[in-house]
Write an enzyme that holds these catalytic residues in place. Structure first.
Site, mmCIF file in Angstrom:
data_model
loop_
_atom_site.group_PDB
_atom_site.id
_atom_site.type_symbol
_atom_site.label_atom_id
_atom_site.label_comp_id
_atom_site.label_asym_id
_atom_site.label_seq_id
_atom_site.Cartn_x
_atom_site.Cartn_y
_atom_site.Cartn_z
ATOM 1 N N GLY A 26 -6.824 3.667 0.608
ATOM 2 C CA GLY A 26 -7.096 4.689 -0.374
ATOM 3 C C GLY A 26 -6.109 5.831 -0.358
ATOM 4 O O GLY A 26 -5.007 5.713 0.164
ATOM 5 N N HIS B 99 4.404 -2.372 8.721
ATOM 6 C CA HIS B 99 3.602 -1.876 7.606
ATOM 7 C C HIS B 99 4.253 -0.741 6.800
ATOM 8 O O HIS B 99 4.252 -0.791 5.570
ATOM 9 C CB HIS B 99 2.268 -1.394 8.174
ATOM 10 C CG HIS B 99 1.277 -0.940 7.150
ATOM 11 N ND1 HIS B 99 0.805 -1.767 6.149
ATOM 12 C CD2 HIS B 99 0.663 0.261 6.957
ATOM 13 C CE1 HIS B 99 -0.070 -1.097 5.400
ATOM 14 N NE2 HIS B 99 -0.154 0.132 5.856
ATOM 15 N N HIS C 236 0.830 -1.928 11.404
ATOM 16 C CA HIS C 236 -0.614 -1.862 11.159
ATOM 17 C C HIS C 236 -1.300 -2.764 12.179
ATOM 18 O O HIS C 236 -0.886 -3.914 12.375
ATOM 19 C CB HIS C 236 -0.930 -2.328 9.741
ATOM 20 C CG HIS C 236 -2.295 -1.916 9.275
ATOM 21 N ND1 HIS C 236 -3.440 -2.474 9.807
ATOM 22 C CD2 HIS C 236 -2.700 -1.012 8.372
ATOM 23 C CE1 HIS C 236 -4.493 -1.913 9.216
ATOM 24 N NE2 HIS C 236 -4.072 -1.023 8.347
ATOM 25 N N ALA D 212 5.010 6.267 -6.870
ATOM 26 C CA ALA D 212 5.956 7.387 -6.996
ATOM 27 C C ALA D 212 6.791 7.243 -8.265
ATOM 28 O O ALA D 212 6.889 8.164 -9.068
ATOM 29 C CB ALA D 212 6.852 7.458 -5.757
ATOM 30 N N ARG E 12 2.392 8.281 10.641
ATOM 31 C CA ARG E 12 1.691 8.650 9.409
ATOM 32 C C ARG E 12 0.178 8.486 9.559
ATOM 33 O O ARG E 12 -0.301 7.445 10.028
ATOM 34 C CB ARG E 12 2.182 7.762 8.261
ATOM 35 C CG ARG E 12 1.467 8.012 6.956
ATOM 36 C CD ARG E 12 2.021 7.110 5.888
ATOM 37 N NE ARG E 12 1.782 5.721 6.177
ATOM 38 C CZ ARG E 12 0.717 5.044 5.755
ATOM 39 N NH1 ARG E 12 -0.221 5.630 5.038
ATOM 40 N NH2 ARG E 12 0.577 3.764 6.051
ATOM 41 N N GLU F 180 -10.624 6.658 7.909
ATOM 42 C CA GLU F 180 -9.760 5.693 8.613
ATOM 43 C C GLU F 180 -9.293 6.333 9.904
ATOM 44 O O GLU F 180 -9.625 7.488 10.190
ATOM 45 C CB GLU F 180 -8.570 5.290 7.723
ATOM 46 C CG GLU F 180 -8.966 4.466 6.505
ATOM 47 C CD GLU F 180 -7.794 4.072 5.630
ATOM 48 O OE1 GLU F 180 -6.848 3.475 6.150
ATOM 49 O OE2 GLU F 180 -7.828 4.380 4.431
#
Ligand code: SIN
Length: 526
Positions: free
Chosen positions: A46, A353, A233, A12, A394, A112
């Site tokens: 990714g 995570h 995660h 970012a 997310r 994923e």
């Protein structure tokens, strides 16, 4: 020419810097360690996105998967905006020199958890490192961008002290080389400091992830949002306990399966697919490839019920050549521990995570105050910001995408609304402050903080545990405040002060929720 300070050097911050440079502005990037020491650099999987703007069905399904993973709390307008801008921003990354994996003339896409299609671009199993390399290379070739490594942002400077509505005119920062504080004036500040995984004992995040930018902005009057939603995660390697190594979800996208001890035994005695024995099927028909909230919770529950320290990731039924080509970094890391990809059962457990909540921002990344109005001169982009894209959970590989889209939007917004107004900024008040002779109490307090967050504000919560954490955080906050008011800042002190503040926001948001959604799971609400 206006001057913008960017705090943080992940995707970012670096992308916004390049955009502001193109628009003719002076940019100063302040970053705590080396420019490449960011969470982006550690991202494996990714960047999700539909490249073809005419692929309406592809975008529709990316939007649907994102909304479904967010468990009803995504901001649909933001999700649409990010998914629709994905193609343009990914092409920007390509033109900056990012080298995504090809399959013949086309790109190679992976899948994923929670994705109904292969739509994730990657660079083997080190996508973030490739993006970081290309962006840092472009930044180092720019004349208008100066990099200040080993410099820690400490606090924002308000235009009128005590009046957040009047906005921000610079930052105080600490040179970690000289130990000196410095005041830097600017027309605007972009916060891109990432998350706060260092709050938990086991995290996939680098050591820089201590919630600095979020805490700075909150102290200056910004609002935080959805802080209860912190993503764990499911598959961090257990071999390294404190700094566990991430085993990308893309490995499960290629067929990797999670088993407990019992399932492993049955799989070894049987002759069929390991997925048939996965405990994750009790939680979702998607099994090991369900969304991250579901899989991490299933692993956590299984470990608590059986008393095991880990569950197992199975890859011995997969094509070894493909694994070797796609996951070379994971393979070599495993080899260091005497483990072999495609052969051994890999011991894995969840680890902290990604911060899904963050600074409340608008569609252009402007940081909002409690009353919903923007604080002049302050933007938040990347993991530190809560745009509404992720809702309560997310979707994998949506974060690099969100970061690059919002970096672009914030830079464009600043460039078309620039008010050149550099003002003088006050020096840091150091009179009467003493050099911190002993860091041992800070180290103990940090241990207590991490233990509290791990035990009481983890994957599965209860009101009693959350209240206990809140009481502990009040004690820690008072302790740190006492030291803060009489000491010259050091990295350890600044980070601990920030971590305690961010932990308090997470815990309070969790206490105030009366519903289980996505990543927030309170046993008392079942
Ligand atoms: C992973 O590679 O599993 C992590 C990707 C992400 O957090 O989006």
């Amino acid at each position: 020419m206006s001057r913008v300070i960017i705090i943080g050097s992940g995707i970012a911050g670096l992308f916004a810097a390049l955009r502001l440079d193109e628009a003719g502005h002076e940019v100063i990037i302040v970053t705590k360690q080396r420019p490449e020491d960011s969470s982006t650099n550690w991202a494996q999987g990714g960047i999700a996105g539909i490249l073809d703007k005419t692929d309406g069905e592809g975008m529709k399904s990316h939007i649907e998967d994102t909304l479904s993973c967010g468990d009803g709390l995504c901001n649909e307008e933001i999700v649409r905006c990010v998914v629709e801008e994905a193609g343009d921003r990914i092409r920007d990354l390509l033109s900056i020199g990012v080298d995504f994996e090809k399959d013949g003339d086309d790109f190679h896409f992976v899948k994923e958890g929670g994705h109904s299609a292969r739509r994730i671009l990657h660079a083997k199993d080190a996508t973030g490192a490739e993006i970081e390399r290309a962006l840092n290379n472009a930044v180092s070739n720019s004349n208008n961008i100066s990099l200040r490594p080993h410099t820690l942002g400490v606090d924002l400077i308000q235009r009128v002290h005590g009046e957040p509505r009047k906005g921000i005119k610079g930052i105080w920062c600490l040179s970690l080389d000289s130990g000196k504080m410095e005041a830097i004036p600017a027309d605007a500040v972009l916060i891109a400091t990432g998350g706060c995984g260092q709050l938990w004992e086991r995290t996939t995040n680098p050591s820089v992830a201590s919630g600095d930018g979020l805490a700075m902005a909150v102290r200056a009057g910004a609002a935080s949002k959805d802080m209860a939603f912190f993503q764990f995660h499911p598959t961090a390697l257990m071999a390294e306990n404190k700094m566990p190594f991430l085993i990308t979800e893309a490995l499960r996208g290629e067929g990797g399966v999670l088993l407990d001890n019992h399932g492993l035994q049955k799989y070894r005695n049987g002759h069929d697919s390991p997925e048939n024995y996965s405990f994750t099927l009790d939680s979702s028909p998607e099994g090991s490839l369900a969304t991250r909230d579901i899989v991490a919770r299933a692993c956590d529950q299984k470990m608590k019920i059986t008393g095991a320290d880990n569950v197992w990731l199975i890859t011995d039924h997969l094509d070894k050549e493909k694994l070797h080509n796609h996951f070379p970094n994971i393979e070599s890391k495993l080899n260091q521990f005497g483990l072999s990809l495609g052969r051994d059962a890999l011991p894995v457990a969840p680890a902290a995570h990604y911060m899904v909540g963050g600074l409340s921002v608008d569609i252009n990344g402007r940081v909002l105050m409690e009353d919903g109005t923007a604080m002049p001169g302050l933007y938040g982009i990347g993991e530190v910001a809560c745009t509404g894209m992720h809702g309560a959970n997310r979707l994998a590989s949506n974060s690099l995408l969100e970061a690059v889209v919002f970096a672009n939007r914030a830079a464009e917004h600043f460039a078309s609304n620039t008010i050149q107004s550099i003002e003088t900024v006050p020096e840091w008040r150091a009179e009467g402050m003493l050099k911190l002779e002993e860091h041992a109490p800070l180290v103990r307090d940090l241990e207590t903080l991490r233990k509290t967050m791990t035990d009481d504000v983890g994957i599965v919560r209860t009101f009693n545990r959350l209240e206990r954490a809140k009481r502990m955080l009040v004690l820690l906050s008072n302790e740190v405040d006492l030291i803060w008011r009489r000491s010259i800042p050091t990295r350890e002190l600044v980070e601990l002060r920030n971590l305690v503040l961010v932990a308090t926001h997470i815990t309070e948001d969790a206490i105030n929720r009366n519903q289980n959604r996505g990543l927030h799971w309170n046993k008392d609400l079942i």
